[in-house]
Motif scaffolding. Structure first.
Motif, PDB file in Angstrom:
ATOM      1  N   ALA A 167       4.963   8.125  -5.596  1.00 58.30           N
ATOM      2  CA  ALA A 167       5.708   6.836  -5.933  1.00 58.30           C
ATOM      3  C   ALA A 167       4.786   5.706  -6.143  1.00 58.30           C
ATOM      4  N   GLY A 168       3.810   5.618  -5.520  1.00 58.46           N
ATOM      5  CA  GLY A 168       2.801   4.569  -5.420  1.00 58.46           C
ATOM      6  C   GLY A 168       3.174   3.278  -5.345  1.00 58.46           C
ATOM      7  N   THR A 169       2.943   2.265  -6.391  1.00 57.49           N
ATOM      8  CA  THR A 169       3.650   0.983  -6.638  1.00 57.49           C
ATOM      9  C   THR A 169       4.989   0.945  -7.015  1.00 57.49           C
ATOM     10  N   ASP A 170       5.709   2.087  -7.396  1.00 58.56           N
ATOM     11  CA  ASP A 170       7.088   1.921  -7.887  1.00 58.56           C
ATOM     12  C   ASP A 170       7.995   1.614  -6.639  1.00 58.56           C
ATOM     13  N   LEU A 171       8.631   0.590  -6.546  1.00 62.23           N
ATOM     14  CA  LEU A 171       9.666   0.411  -5.606  1.00 62.23           C
ATOM     15  C   LEU A 171      10.857   1.285  -5.580  1.00 62.23           C
ATOM     16  N   GLN A 172      11.152   1.715  -7.108  1.00 58.59           N
ATOM     17  CA  GLN A 172      12.349   2.419  -7.344  1.00 58.59           C
ATOM     18  C   GLN A 172      12.070   3.672  -6.768  1.00 58.59           C
ATOM     19  N   GLY A 173      10.707   4.119  -6.617  1.00 62.25           N
ATOM     20  CA  GLY A 173      10.456   5.728  -6.248  1.00 62.25           C
ATOM     21  C   GLY A 173      10.754   6.075  -4.833  1.00 62.25           C
ATOM     22  N   TYR A 174      11.065   4.895  -3.709  1.00 60.48           N
ATOM     23  CA  TYR A 174      11.342   5.257  -2.455  1.00 60.48           C
ATOM     24  C   TYR A 174      12.811   5.485  -2.358  1.00 60.48           C
ATOM     25  N   ASP A 175      12.961   6.302  -1.509  1.00 57.51           N
ATOM     26  CA  ASP A 175      14.466   6.700  -1.198  1.00 57.51           C
ATOM     27  C   ASP A 175      14.745   6.116   0.253  1.00 57.51           C
ATOM     28  N   TYR A 176      13.917   5.655   1.381  1.00 54.36           N
ATOM     29  CA  TYR A 176      14.368   5.411   2.600  1.00 54.36           C
ATOM     30  C   TYR A 176      13.434   4.133   2.970  1.00 54.36           C
ATOM     31  N   ALA A 179       0.892  -1.088  -0.086  1.00 52.28           N
ATOM     32  CA  ALA A 179       0.102   0.084  -0.014  1.00 52.28           C
ATOM     33  C   ALA A 179       1.023   1.173   0.009  1.00 52.28           C
ATOM     34  N   ALA A 180       0.300   2.525  -0.562  1.00 59.70           N
ATOM     35  CA  ALA A 180       1.094   3.812  -0.338  1.00 59.70           C
ATOM     36  C   ALA A 180      -0.007   4.779  -0.190  1.00 59.70           C
ATOM     37  N   VAL A 181       0.527   5.706   0.274  1.00 54.86           N
ATOM     38  CA  VAL A 181      -0.218   7.068   0.572  1.00 54.86           C
ATOM     39  C   VAL A 181       0.604   8.411   0.262  1.00 54.86           C
ATOM     40  N   SER A 182      -0.244   9.363  -0.176  1.00 54.89           N
ATOM     41  CA  SER A 182       0.469  10.455  -0.762  1.00 54.89           C
ATOM     42  C   SER A 182       0.793  11.182   0.621  1.00 54.89           C
ATOM     43  N   ARG A 183       1.661  12.427   0.307  1.00 55.60           N
ATOM     44  CA  ARG A 183       1.833  13.161   1.312  1.00 55.60           C
ATOM     45  C   ARG A 183       0.786  13.722   2.155  1.00 55.60           C
ATOM     46  N   SER A 184      -0.362  14.304   1.392  1.00 53.67           N
ATOM     47  CA  SER A 184      -1.364  14.930   1.975  1.00 53.67           C
ATOM     48  C   SER A 184      -2.400  13.757   2.913  1.00 53.67           C
ATOM     49  N   GLY A 185      -2.271  12.447   2.267  1.00 55.62           N
ATOM     50  CA  GLY A 185      -3.068  11.361   2.782  1.00 55.62           C
ATOM     51  C   GLY A 185      -4.236  11.267   1.770  1.00 55.62           C
ATOM     52  N   VAL A 186      -4.385  12.140   0.724  1.00 59.25           N
ATOM     53  CA  VAL A 186      -5.661  12.096  -0.020  1.00 59.25           C
ATOM     54  C   VAL A 186      -5.476  10.829  -0.937  1.00 59.25           C
ATOM     55  N   THR A 187      -4.546  10.551  -1.499  1.00 62.51           N
ATOM     56  CA  THR A 187      -4.322   9.479  -2.441  1.00 62.51           C
ATOM     57  C   THR A 187      -3.798   8.208  -2.050  1.00 62.51           C
ATOM     58  N   THR A 188      -4.438   6.966  -2.202  1.00 61.97           N
ATOM     59  CA  THR A 188      -3.715   5.704  -1.799  1.00 61.97           C
ATOM     60  C   THR A 188      -3.813   4.880  -2.800  1.00 61.97           C
ATOM     61  N   ALA A 189      -3.125   3.823  -2.645  1.00 62.49           N
ATOM     62  CA  ALA A 189      -3.049   2.746  -3.777  1.00 62.49           C
ATOM     63  C   ALA A 189      -2.580   1.421  -2.832  1.00 62.49           C
ATOM     64  N   TYR A 190      -3.203   0.344  -3.516  1.00 57.82           N
ATOM     65  CA  TYR A 190      -3.311  -1.050  -2.782  1.00 57.82           C
ATOM     66  C   TYR A 190      -2.660  -2.351  -3.939  1.00 57.82           C
ATOM     67  N   GLY A 191      -1.814  -2.979  -3.205  1.00 61.47           N
ATOM     68  CA  GLY A 191      -1.484  -4.265  -4.035  1.00 61.47           C
ATOM     69  C   GLY A 191      -2.793  -5.215  -4.060  1.00 61.47           C
ATOM     70  N   LYS A 192      -2.858  -5.693  -5.241  1.00 62.39           N
ATOM     71  CA  LYS A 192      -4.089  -6.561  -5.515  1.00 62.39           C
ATOM     72  C   LYS A 192      -4.402  -7.495  -4.592  1.00 62.39           C
ATOM     73  N   SER A 193      -3.145  -8.236  -3.905  1.00 64.45           N
ATOM     74  CA  SER A 193      -3.331  -9.422  -2.960  1.00 64.45           C
ATOM     75  C   SER A 193      -4.066  -8.751  -1.482  1.00 64.45           C
ATOM     76  N   VAL A 194      -3.866  -7.630  -1.444  1.00 64.58           N
ATOM     77  CA  VAL A 194      -4.458  -7.037  -0.097  1.00 64.58           C
ATOM     78  C   VAL A 194      -5.630  -6.059  -0.239  1.00 64.58           C
ATOM     79  N   LYS A 195      -6.020  -5.608  -1.444  1.00 61.38           N
ATOM     80  CA  LYS A 195      -7.010  -4.811  -1.838  1.00 61.38           C
ATOM     81  C   LYS A 195      -8.332  -5.137  -1.292  1.00 61.38           C
ATOM     82  N   GLY A 196      -9.179  -4.321  -0.403  1.00 62.39           N
ATOM     83  CA  GLY A 196     -10.231  -4.678   0.066  1.00 62.39           C
ATOM     84  C   GLY A 196     -10.076  -5.012   1.599  1.00 62.39           C
ATOM     85  N   ARG A 197      -8.872  -5.552   1.950  1.00 63.55           N
ATOM     86  CA  ARG A 197      -8.559  -6.165   3.363  1.00 63.55           C
ATOM     87  C   ARG A 197      -7.649  -5.079   3.879  1.00 63.55           C
ATOM     88  N   ALA A 198      -7.051  -4.239   3.225  1.00 67.39           N
ATOM     89  CA  ALA A 198      -5.785  -3.269   3.920  1.00 67.39           C
ATOM     90  C   ALA A 198      -6.409  -1.758   3.888  1.00 67.39           C
TER      91      ALA A 198
END
Length: 125
Positions: free
Chosen positions: A105-114, A49-68
């Protein structure tokens, strides 16, 4: 430099719920998009899962969508991952990640720095 410390992982029964937390330090938390990923031995890191800086935008992986549900509390420098209806296949080390990019960055693993060290979640069936 951003430090991330996860907590909340433990042994739970299948069908129950769990909430993970990740506390960030070393930067202004509200400038970071946050994500959760998980890894099991022999498998690639999986987006949860991922959440934007403001918290407004979220994204979920297929295997957890609806449960996370991912959420953040910018006043407490903390991002949460609520997992419901846990399954044995949710067993993994869960790590949080922070992205300083102006783009979500959402689902993009390469978009994360830390990255945090991770917390173990074990679901027994």
């Amino acid at each position: 430099q951003v430090q991330l410390v996860e907590s909340g992982g433990r042994l739970v029964q299948a069908g129950t719920s769990l909430r993970l937390a990740c506390v960030a330090s070393g930067s202004t938390f509200s400038t970071l998009a946050m994500g959760w990923f998980r890894r099991t031995p022999g498998k690639e890191r999986e987006f949860v899962a991922a959440v934007s800086r403001s918290g407004v935008t979220t994204a979920y992986g297929k295997s957890v969508k609806g449960r996370a549900t991912i959420s953040r509390d910018n006043a407490r420098n903390t991002v949460f991952l609520q997992m419901n209806s846990l399954k044995s296949e949710d067993t993994a080390v869960y790590s949080c990640a922070a992205s300083s990019s102006q783009y979500f960055a959402g689902t993009d693993l390469q978009g994360y720095d830390y990255w945090g060290q991770g917390t173990q979640v074990t679901v027994s069936s």
